[in-house]
Design an enzyme around this catalytic site. Structure first.
Site, mmCIF file in Angstrom:
data_model
loop_
_atom_site.group_PDB
_atom_site.id
_atom_site.type_symbol
_atom_site.label_atom_id
_atom_site.label_comp_id
_atom_site.label_asym_id
_atom_site.label_seq_id
_atom_site.Cartn_x
_atom_site.Cartn_y
_atom_site.Cartn_z
ATOM 1 N N SER A 141 0.843 -1.195 0.000
ATOM 2 C CA SER A 141 0.000 0.000 0.000
ATOM 3 C C SER A 141 0.874 1.239 0.000
ATOM 4 O O SER A 141 1.950 1.256 0.615
ATOM 5 C CB SER A 141 -0.905 0.020 1.227
ATOM 6 O OG SER A 141 -1.578 1.262 1.341
ATOM 7 N N TYR A 155 -2.257 -0.488 9.974
ATOM 8 C CA TYR A 155 -2.216 -0.892 8.573
ATOM 9 C C TYR A 155 -0.900 -0.451 7.936
ATOM 10 O O TYR A 155 -0.228 -1.245 7.255
ATOM 11 C CB TYR A 155 -3.396 -0.276 7.831
ATOM 12 C CG TYR A 155 -3.477 -0.643 6.370
ATOM 13 C CD1 TYR A 155 -3.923 -1.903 5.979
ATOM 14 C CD2 TYR A 155 -3.130 0.270 5.382
ATOM 15 C CE1 TYR A 155 -4.004 -2.245 4.636
ATOM 16 C CE2 TYR A 155 -3.214 -0.063 4.032
ATOM 17 C CZ TYR A 155 -3.650 -1.319 3.667
ATOM 18 O OH TYR A 155 -3.737 -1.657 2.336
#
Length: 246
Positions: A141, A155
């Protein structure tokens, strides 16, 4: 893309979103595609049939990526049935959100088990029989490099771990001419991150190209890395985020 016909591709989390788009692109290129899914058997079976409609072999396997033993078994069974895996795509992941003070150790373990440990587990299981010229591609990501809110701490932490793993494994696999790369998507229009929410407007305001990407955008890059054209790219992080991190 060249060099993908009859290749055996194993994708974690391939029944929807980015994973499904990647699976479709490989099937269209003539690859055998095996993918895992966590919950919806109906959706997974629909995806399996869609892949077979390209005239290739395909199979869906229900696996909780947090279960290392189950993931290892799925890979072992795939190799027994289809032969050594040529291309591994570590796609499965979850996005936790919430205030840092409210994160539990159980939530931490779940995120790390799926977003990090599963990548290690699958890669470790595959390389034992992966032939020269194999590919390992993980989906990270852009939030590994930038945090746009205070609820993405866990995350971002999990996805940044993949950067070090990718570099180290690329070094280890280089003598076998196996490439290892990390693709870092930005805002992609999926069920996990739809493009029609107020939060999406904020994300668009941070981007050089103020629009969400699609699963096909990510799939195109992944398939390029897996093809013969990508044979000299390894140990690299490629961010595809519409310029959000620019």
């Amino acid at each position: 893309m060249k060099g993908l016909t009859n290749k055996v591709v194993f994708i974690t989390g391939g029944s929807r979103g980015i994973g499904a788009a990647i699976a479709n692109r490989f099937a269209a290129a003539g690859s055998t595609v095996i993918f895992t899914y966590a919950k919806s058997s109906h959706r997974a079976m629909e995806q399996e049939e869609k892949l077979k409609s390209f005239g290739v072999k395909a199979m869906a396997i229900q696996v909780d990526s947090a279960d290392s033993v189950a993931l290892q078994t799925a890979i072992s069974n795939t190799i027994d049935q289809f032969g050594p895996i040529d291309i591994l795509v570590n796609n499965a992941g979850i996005y936790p959100s919430g205030d840092f003070a409210d994160i539990t150790l159980e939530a931490f373990d779940e995120v790390m088990n799926i977003n990090v440990k599963a990548v290690f587990t699958a890669s470790h299981a595959v390389v034992k029989k992966m032939a020269e010229g194999g590919r390992i591609i993980s989906i990270g990501s852009n939030l590994a490099d930038i945090t746009v809110s205070d609820d993405s701490i866990l995350y971002s932490m999990s996805k940044s771990a993949l950067q070090g793993f990718t570099k180290g494994l690329a070094r280890a696999m280089g003598p076998k001419k196996i490439t290892v790369n990390l693709v870092q998507p930005g805002p992609i229009d999926t069920e996990m991150n739809p493009s029609d929410t107020p939060w999406a407007d904020f994300l668009r305001s941070r981007m050089a190209l103020p629009e969400y990407g699609t699963g096909d955008d990510i799939a195109g890059l992944v398939v390029f890395l897996a093809s013969s054209e990508g044979k000299y790219i390894t140990g690299t992080t490629l961010t595809i985020d519409g310029g959000m991190n620019a």
